[in-house]
Design a protein around this motif. Structure first.
Motif, mmCIF file in Angstrom:
data_model
loop_
_atom_site.group_PDB
_atom_site.id
_atom_site.type_symbol
_atom_site.label_atom_id
_atom_site.label_comp_id
_atom_site.label_asym_id
_atom_site.label_seq_id
_atom_site.Cartn_x
_atom_site.Cartn_y
_atom_site.Cartn_z
ATOM 1 N N GLN A 18 39.861 34.418 51.496
ATOM 2 C CA GLN A 18 38.882 33.341 51.614
ATOM 3 C C GLN A 18 38.116 33.432 52.931
ATOM 4 O O GLN A 18 36.914 33.185 52.975
ATOM 5 N N ARG A 19 38.791 33.799 54.011
ATOM 6 C CA ARG A 19 38.131 33.938 55.314
ATOM 7 C C ARG A 19 37.120 35.075 55.304
ATOM 8 O O ARG A 19 36.061 34.985 55.906
ATOM 9 N N LEU A 20 37.462 36.163 54.634
ATOM 10 C CA LEU A 20 36.637 37.367 54.679
ATOM 11 C C LEU A 20 35.544 37.411 53.622
ATOM 12 O O LEU A 20 34.649 38.243 53.699
ATOM 13 N N SER A 21 35.613 36.545 52.644
ATOM 14 C CA SER A 21 34.584 36.556 51.599
ATOM 15 C C SER A 21 33.333 35.841 52.091
ATOM 16 O O SER A 21 33.381 34.996 52.988
ATOM 17 N N SER A 22 32.214 36.198 51.497
ATOM 18 C CA SER A 22 30.953 35.555 51.884
ATOM 19 C C SER A 22 30.880 34.165 51.254
ATOM 20 O O SER A 22 31.564 33.889 50.264
ATOM 21 N N PRO A 23 30.045 33.309 51.799
ATOM 22 C CA PRO A 23 29.967 31.927 51.302
ATOM 23 C C PRO A 23 29.560 31.819 49.825
ATOM 24 O O PRO A 23 29.987 30.904 49.137
ATOM 25 N N ASN A 28 37.146 34.472 42.336
ATOM 26 C CA ASN A 28 37.121 35.288 41.123
ATOM 27 C C ASN A 28 36.371 36.602 41.376
ATOM 28 O O ASN A 28 36.812 37.671 40.952
ATOM 29 N N ASP A 29 35.230 36.528 42.086
ATOM 30 C CA ASP A 29 34.469 37.733 42.423
ATOM 31 C C ASP A 29 35.307 38.695 43.260
ATOM 32 O O ASP A 29 35.292 39.907 43.036
#
Length: 76
Positions: A18-23, A28-29
């Motif tokens: 969650q920290r490393l994913s983009s907004p 799921n992506d």
């Protein structure tokens, strides 16, 4: 083909994702991308293992470098 799956993700791994994913990227992506990469990695590993198995079955091939040089230089 789409389906539903229930996953048990360790809390620390979930928080890191969650920290490393983009907004604009959903969890799921992230999971789909990671799963696709793992499938591709395993396909590559399976292909590599098949190649290694074939190399064990085939007799050693001679090094044709010297013959190619001779042909290029017109010696043969």
């Amino acid at each position: 083909m789409e389906g539903s799956v229930s996953l048990h993700i360790p809390q620390e791994l979930l928080e890191s994702a969650q920290r490393l994913s983009s907004p604009n990227e959903t969890l799921n992506d992230v999971v789909i991308l990671a799963l696709d990469r793992e499938v591709q990695r395993r396909k590559g590993l399976a292909a590599h293992q098949k190649i290694l198995a074939l190399n064990k079955e085939l007799p050693p091939q001679p090094d044709e470098t010297e013959l190619i040089r001779q042909l290029r230089e017109g010696e043969r």
